[in-house]
Design a protein around this motif. Sequence first.
Motif, PDB file in Angstrom:
ATOM      1  N   UNK A   1       0.976  -1.246  -0.028  1.00 50.37           N
ATOM      2  CA  UNK A   1      -0.199  -0.077  -0.044  1.00 50.37           C
ATOM      3  C   UNK A   1       0.960   1.248  -0.017  1.00 50.37           C
ATOM      4  N   UNK A   2       0.167   2.294  -0.528  1.00 47.64           N
ATOM      5  CA  UNK A   2       0.774   3.744  -0.259  1.00 47.64           C
ATOM      6  C   UNK A   2       0.973   4.339   0.948  1.00 47.64           C
ATOM      7  N   UNK A   3       1.947   4.719   1.507  1.00 45.49           N
ATOM      8  CA  UNK A   3       1.886   5.610   2.712  1.00 45.49           C
ATOM      9  C   UNK A   3       2.964   6.643   2.749  1.00 45.49           C
ATOM     10  N   UNK A   4       2.554   7.720   3.670  1.00 50.52           N
ATOM     11  CA  UNK A   4       3.290   9.212   3.430  1.00 50.52           C
ATOM     12  C   UNK A   4       4.329   8.710   4.715  1.00 50.52           C
ATOM     13  N   UNK A   5       5.550   8.230   4.722  1.00 54.95           N
ATOM     14  CA  UNK A   5       6.372   7.471   5.542  1.00 54.95           C
ATOM     15  C   UNK A   5       7.513   8.760   5.965  1.00 54.95           C
ATOM     16  N   UNK A   6       7.737   8.747   7.406  1.00 57.36           N
ATOM     17  CA  UNK A   6       8.832   9.581   7.830  1.00 57.36           C
ATOM     18  C   UNK A   6       9.922   8.700   8.374  1.00 57.36           C
ATOM     19  N   UNK A   7      11.063   8.556   8.071  1.00 55.20           N
ATOM     20  CA  UNK A   7      12.048   7.509   8.472  1.00 55.20           C
ATOM     21  C   UNK A   7      13.176   8.571   9.522  1.00 55.20           C
ATOM     22  N   UNK A   8      13.142   9.866   9.430  1.00 49.61           N
ATOM     23  CA  UNK A   8      14.122  10.720  10.207  1.00 49.61           C
ATOM     24  C   UNK A   8      13.578  12.127  10.243  1.00 49.61           C
ATOM     25  N   UNK A   9      14.021  12.891  11.461  1.00 52.25           N
ATOM     26  CA  UNK A   9      13.561  14.164  11.363  1.00 52.25           C
ATOM     27  C   UNK A   9      14.288  15.155  10.656  1.00 52.25           C
ATOM     28  N   UNK A  10      15.300  14.721  10.146  1.00 50.04           N
ATOM     29  CA  UNK A  10      16.061  15.869   9.164  1.00 50.04           C
ATOM     30  C   UNK A  10      15.533  15.580   7.698  1.00 50.04           C
ATOM     31  N   UNK A  11      14.724  14.589   7.370  1.00 48.07           N
ATOM     32  CA  UNK A  11      14.390  14.373   5.875  1.00 48.07           C
ATOM     33  C   UNK A  11      13.064  14.362   5.785  1.00 48.07           C
ATOM     34  N   UNK A  12      12.523  15.155   4.874  1.00 45.56           N
ATOM     35  CA  UNK A  12      10.966  15.125   4.649  1.00 45.56           C
ATOM     36  C   UNK A  12      10.411  13.901   4.537  1.00 45.56           C
ATOM     37  N   UNK A  13       9.025  13.474   4.979  1.00 41.09           N
ATOM     38  CA  UNK A  13       8.253  12.533   4.715  1.00 41.09           C
ATOM     39  C   UNK A  13       8.208  12.384   3.148  1.00 41.09           C
ATOM     40  N   UNK A  14       8.017  11.109   2.622  1.00 38.81           N
ATOM     41  CA  UNK A  14       7.755  10.846   1.294  1.00 38.81           C
ATOM     42  C   UNK A  14       6.676   9.664   1.172  1.00 38.81           C
ATOM     43  N   UNK A  15       6.207   9.577   0.153  1.00 43.14           N
ATOM     44  CA  UNK A  15       5.176   8.603  -0.252  1.00 43.14           C
ATOM     45  C   UNK A  15       5.940   7.119  -0.411  1.00 43.14           C
ATOM     46  N   UNK A  16       5.946   5.951   0.180  1.00 42.85           N
ATOM     47  CA  UNK A  16       6.468   4.933  -0.150  1.00 42.85           C
ATOM     48  C   UNK A  16       5.750   3.787   0.004  1.00 42.85           C
ATOM     49  N   UNK A  17       6.138   2.613  -0.702  1.00 39.66           N
ATOM     50  CA  UNK A  17       5.430   1.317  -0.675  1.00 39.66           C
ATOM     51  C   UNK A  17       5.667   0.235   0.570  1.00 39.66           C
ATOM     52  N   UNK A  18       4.375   0.148   1.170  1.00 40.13           N
ATOM     53  CA  UNK A  18       4.859  -0.759   2.671  1.00 40.13           C
ATOM     54  C   UNK A  18       3.850  -1.790   2.626  1.00 40.13           C
ATOM     55  N   UNK A  19       3.911  -2.540   3.719  1.00 36.44           N
ATOM     56  CA  UNK A  19       3.106  -3.923   3.490  1.00 36.44           C
ATOM     57  C   UNK A  19       1.725  -3.134   4.252  1.00 36.44           C
ATOM     58  N   UNK A  20       0.591  -3.984   3.858  1.00 33.68           N
ATOM     59  CA  UNK A  20      -0.599  -3.404   4.606  1.00 33.68           C
ATOM     60  C   UNK A  20      -0.525  -4.248   6.073  1.00 33.68           C
ATOM     61  N   UNK A  21      -0.837  -3.279   7.053  1.00 38.22           N
ATOM     62  CA  UNK A  21      -0.736  -3.782   8.296  1.00 38.22           C
ATOM     63  C   UNK A  21      -1.823  -4.592   8.888  1.00 38.22           C
ATOM     64  N   UNK A  22      -1.664  -5.607   9.853  1.00 38.24           N
ATOM     65  CA  UNK A  22      -2.807  -6.521  10.305  1.00 38.24           C
ATOM     66  C   UNK A  22      -3.188  -6.011  11.813  1.00 38.24           C
TER      67      UNK A  22
END
Length: 322
Positions: A1-22
Motif C-alpha cells: 500500500x501507499x503511505x506517507x512515511x517519515x524515517x528521520x526528522x531531518x528528511x521530509x516524509x515521502x510517499x512509499x510502498x509498504x506492507x498492509x498492516x494487520x
Amino acid sequence: MRAFFLTDHDTPARLSDVAIPEPAEGEIRLRIAACGLNFADLLMQKGTYQDTPALPFVLGMEVSGIVDATAPDVKGFAPGDRVAVFGGQGGLADYGCFSAARAVKLPDTMGWTDAAGFQIAYGTSHLALDHRARLQPGETLLVLGAAGGVGLTAVEIGKLMGARVVACARGADKLEAAKQAGADHLIDAETGDIRAEMKALGGADVVYDPVGGDQFTAAFRSCNPEGRLLSIGFASGDVPQIKANHLMVKNLSVMGLYWGGYLAFRPDVLTGSLAQLMAWHGEGRLKPHISHVLPLERAAEGMELLRSRKSTGKVVITVADL
C-alpha cells in the motif's frame, strides 16, 4: 500500500510502498478514505510534538474510512462500518490499524472529508470553551488565529454557545472566513492593536489562543476581571511567559487544553463532547470549513499549506473514493 512515511526528522516524509498492516489486539483496520492535516503533523516531522511516535512512522493524526478487518477481541465494530478515528499517526496511507476505543461511528449525514477534519478541530474548541472555560451566553470571546483549523471552529462554537465573538486573524481573506463562521467583530492581526480594539469593545471574558507570542500578551492585557485565557498552542513559535502577580490583579485564570490528553485520564469527557458535536453537525448547526482537498500524492503540498499559513480552516487529504 501507499503511505506517507517519515524515517528521520531531518528528511521530509515521502510517499512509499509498504506492507498492509494487520490489526493487533484491540484494533480495527480501516480502508482510509480521507485524512485531516493538523499543525501537530508539522511538529511531528521535526520531532518536537509532545506525542511524537518513535521512528519510522506514517504521518496523519485523524482519519475517516470503512472498517476492513477487526482483531478477534474487538466488539462493537464490524467490516463495512463507517468510522472516524483519532489515531495520532498512520492516517496518510491506504490502510491503517487503530485502537477501536478511539473510533466513532459516523452519522449518515457526515461525508468523508468533513469527518476526517472534524474531531481534533471541533473537539479541541468544544472542550476548551465548554469544559474548561465554561463560556456563558453573552460573554465576549476573543479568538486568536481565528481563520486556522481550530480557530474557525472556536468562532463557530463560541457563537453557537451564545457568546459575542471577536475574531483576530491576518489579512482580509482570513477575516472574511471568520466573519462567515459567525464572528461579530474582526481585528486584523497585521495592522490592528488587539489590546486597544478589545478595550473599545468592553474587554474579553474568554481568550482562545492557538498562537502565543505577542498576541497572547496583548489579549492578556485586554481581559476583564475573572477573565479566562485558554492556551491551545503556539503557532507563532513563541511560548508566552506569565507573571503570576499579573494574574492576581484581575483574578485571571490561564488554562491549557490538550485534546488528545483526555483519552488517557478522562475519555468520557472527550466522547461526550464528540457526541454533542456530531449531534450539532447532524442538525446542520456546524458547517466545517475545508479550504483545500488534495490527493495523497500531494500530501507534502498540504503540509506546506499549513507551514506557510496559506490555508483557512482545514486541509484534508483524500486517499480513496469509497
